[in-house]
Design a protein around this motif. Structure first.
Motif, PDB file in Angstrom:
ATOM      1  N   ILE A 145       0.835  -1.205   0.000  1.00  0.00           N
ATOM      2  CA  ILE A 145       0.000   0.000   0.000  1.00  0.00           C
ATOM      3  C   ILE A 145       0.871   1.257   0.000  1.00  0.00           C
ATOM      4  CG2 ILE A 145      -1.742   1.302   1.254  1.00  0.00           C
ATOM      5  CD1 ILE A 145      -2.779  -1.224  -0.087  1.00  0.00           C
ATOM      6  N   ARG A 169      -5.772   5.269  -4.952  1.00  0.00           N
ATOM      7  CA  ARG A 169      -5.008   4.173  -4.330  1.00  0.00           C
ATOM      8  C   ARG A 169      -5.690   2.831  -4.586  1.00  0.00           C
ATOM      9  NH1 ARG A 169      -5.849   3.997   1.745  1.00  0.00           N
ATOM     10  NH2 ARG A 169      -7.753   3.069   0.911  1.00  0.00           N
ATOM     11  N   ASP A 170      -6.996   2.788  -4.324  1.00  0.00           N
ATOM     12  CA  ASP A 170      -7.719   1.524  -4.504  1.00  0.00           C
ATOM     13  C   ASP A 170      -7.689   1.069  -5.961  1.00  0.00           C
ATOM     14  OD1 ASP A 170      -8.280   1.772  -1.848  1.00  0.00           O
ATOM     15  OD2 ASP A 170     -10.364   2.403  -2.116  1.00  0.00           O
ATOM     16  N   VAL A 173      -4.206  -0.257  -6.917  1.00  0.00           N
ATOM     17  CA  VAL A 173      -3.963  -1.599  -6.372  1.00  0.00           C
ATOM     18  C   VAL A 173      -4.619  -2.655  -7.264  1.00  0.00           C
ATOM     19  CG1 VAL A 173      -4.510  -3.154  -4.461  1.00  0.00           C
ATOM     20  CG2 VAL A 173      -3.618  -0.873  -3.987  1.00  0.00           C
TER      21      VAL A 173
END
Length: 253
Positions: A145, A169-170, A173
């Motif tokens: 992360i 960010r999500d 990922v």
């Protein structure tokens, strides 16, 4: 196809300076044998001769030759991370990158690393290649992360300035995991594919598409309902049928 089991590990890690130097000499000797003579020449006898370590000392730290090769692979991966990946992800370098160019370069570095490891010991690499990937190892050491937040999110934010940092960010990922799963599937079942330029381009396009789609769905989930969406709720067919039945019963009573 790679072995289903992880590669063998050392019996123990050297703690004192003297033992650390000895283990380093063993790995240096292994590297020299593989580079100069090839994997068929890697024997305990030749390893003893070149490293200067006795058989007992070698077995004190390694259960077999494969464990020595695994430790060598681990060391070489971290050296490549220090030389290439850390420089690539430095702040001053990232500022001049686009998200797409960063993904392209990271794939190129990963392929370059696998090519070097494959040349060192092809049969070992065939069995254990998925356990030795510099991008994966760097992410694990750095923290996945944190890796995404520090390196990818700032670049993604330049291309999607309206998106929140959390959604970026999500989405990143998901994009990286999507690329990684396809990359490792190719590495496991079609290893020559990772060396083909069109496959690298396909991975980058796949990652960017996943990123874009993830952000779109995130926006849809958090969107404010429009006036049209705020109308009276529509009842399901089953609810309407139940109401009709109730009205019919009332008409009979």
């Amino acid at each position: 196809m790679p072995n289903q089991h992880p590669p063998p590990k050392p019996r123990k890690a050297p703690k004192q300076s003297r033992s650390q130097h000895m283990v380093s000499a063993i790995l240096d000797a292994c590297l020299r044998i593989l580079t100069d003579y090839g994997e068929e020449a890697l024997t305990l006898t030749l390893l003893e001769k070149i490293s200067g370590a006795g058989k007992g000392s070698i077995y004190q730290y390694f259960p077999n030759l494969e464990a020595i090769v695994a430790a060598l692979y681990q060391r070489e991966c971290h050296r490549m991370i220090d030389q290439d990946l850390l420089r690539l992800t430095a702040v001053e370098e990232r500022c001049d990158n686009s998200l797409e160019s960063l993904l392209e370069t990271m794939i190129t570095l990963s392929v370059k690393a696998h090519d070097r490891l494959r040349r060192l010991h092809s049969s070992f690499h065939e069995r254990y290649s998925t356990y030795f990937d510099i991008g994966k190892m760097y992410g694990e050491d750095y923290g996945v992360i944190k890796f995404v937040e520090d390196i990818f999110v700032p670049l993604a934010h330049k291309e999607y300035p309206e998106a929140t940092l959390e959604s970026l960010r999500d989405a990143t990922v998901f994009a990286l995991h999507g690329m990684q799963s396809q990359y490792f599937a190719a590495l496991a079942f079609y290893p020559n594919k990772i060396y083909q330029p069109h496959f690298s381009r396909y991975l980058v396009k796949t990652g960017l598409w996943i990123l874009n789609e993830s952000l779109m769905y995130k926006e849809e989930d958090t969107a404010i309902p429009s006036a049209c969406d705020q109308r009276a709720p529509q009842h399901s067919k089953r609810e309407n049928d139940n109401r009709k039945s109730e009205n019919s019963v009332r008409g009979l009573t």
